[in-house]
Motif scaffolding. Structure first.
Motif, short mmCIF file in Angstrom:
data_model
loop_
_atom_site.label_atom_id
_atom_site.label_comp_id
_atom_site.label_asym_id
_atom_site.label_seq_id
_atom_site.Cartn_x
_atom_site.Cartn_y
_atom_site.Cartn_z
N MET A 1 3.10 -3.56 9.81
CA MET A 1 3.05 -2.19 9.53
C MET A 1 4.10 -1.62 8.68
N ASN A 2 3.98 -0.87 7.60
CA ASN A 2 5.07 -0.48 7.06
C ASN A 2 4.66 1.17 6.86
N ILE A 3 5.86 2.00 6.40
CA ILE A 3 5.73 3.37 6.35
C ILE A 3 4.38 3.74 5.43
N TRP A 168 0.12 -1.80 -0.77
CA TRP A 168 0.01 -3.35 -1.18
C TRP A 168 1.16 -3.65 -2.12
N ILE A 169 1.81 -2.61 -2.73
CA ILE A 169 2.83 -3.20 -3.62
C ILE A 169 4.05 -3.75 -2.95
N TYR A 170 4.43 -2.92 -1.75
CA TYR A 170 5.30 -3.26 -0.86
C TYR A 170 4.95 -4.68 -0.18
N ARG A 171 3.64 -4.82 0.11
CA ARG A 171 3.55 -6.18 0.85
C ARG A 171 3.46 -7.22 -0.16
N TYR A 172 3.24 -6.97 -1.47
CA TYR A 172 3.13 -7.88 -2.59
C TYR A 172 4.60 -8.67 -2.70
#
Lengths: 215, 10
Positions: A1-3, A168-172
């Motif tokens: 989980m991210n912000i 999605w950018i963060y997870r990428y």
């Protein structure tokens, strides 16, 4: 989980609560597209088939139940509640959303992560969510003026998807194996659909005028 | 093919 994902889920939750509040407080659903709400109910039912089989987290399970129940409650209110349903703009809400359902299901059968019932329904729910707002945007165009709660509802829905794109950018960048292309591409298309609404929403906010979408 | 990762997003 991210912000970003948490912010997205909270924005999404607030958008649904704003809609429920509008219907409950004003006992009216004018300006709301029943077809969009029906599409959203289908999105959640199709996506959360794993609700009772895969336990991911308490948060995940609670939010799934809240989204399914709230979307069904909104559809029920607009269809069955004898006071609310009278204010439904039946003659304006004429988008042929059945076409959206058939096309999205067709695409899901072709493009999915794995050809299983669950994955096809999951992809179907992702594609359907991308276009679910169309009947609502068409209804807003037709009815011209946008009452502020409905405007806020659409604005929050767009915000939720925008936060997910950041997610999605963060997870990428963070995760070594990014395989959310179906969600990411569909989410980008979905957010693009809101772009023009965002533009007029910002203009009306800047000019402190009532939100008028060009007919 | 590997099992698609469970969809942990809402």
């Amino acid at each position: 989980m991210n912000i970003f994902r948490l912010a997205g889920d909270m924005t999404h939750l607030i958008s649904v609560l704003v809609l429920l509040l509008k219907i409950y407080a004003t006992k009216s659903c004018s300006g709301i597209s029943l077809k969009t709400q029906e599409l959203y109910a289908m999105v959640f039912v199709a996506r959360y088939l794993d609700l009772f089989t895969d336990y991911i987290s308490f948060y995940n399970t609670v939010m799934k139940i809240v989204f399914i129940l709230s979307s069904l409650a909104i559809v029920w209110c607009m269809r069955m509640h004898r006071v609310v349903k009278r204010s439904y703009d039946k003659e304006l809400d004429t988008f042929r959303h059945n076409i959206l359902i058939v096309v999205c299901f067709g695409v899901a059968v072709i493009i999915n992560e794995k050809f299983t019932l669950r994955e096809v329904f999951w992809a179907f729910s992702i594609y359907l969510e991308a276009v679910a707002i169309l009947p609502q945007l068409v209804l807003l165009q037709r009815s011209g003026n946008v009452d502020n709660l409905t405007g806020q509802y659409v604005f929050l829905l767009g915000g939720y998807r925008a936060f997910y794109i950041l997610n999605w950018i963060y997870r990428y960048f963070v995760e070594q194996r990014f395989s959310r292309w179906i969600s990411a591409i569909s989410g980008l298309i979905q957010t693009a659909l809101y772009a023009d609404f965002f533009y007029y929403y910002f203009l009306s906010w800047k000019n402190n005028a009532k939100l008028h979408l060009p007919a | 093919s590997e099992q698609p990762q469970s969809h942990d997003e809402l």
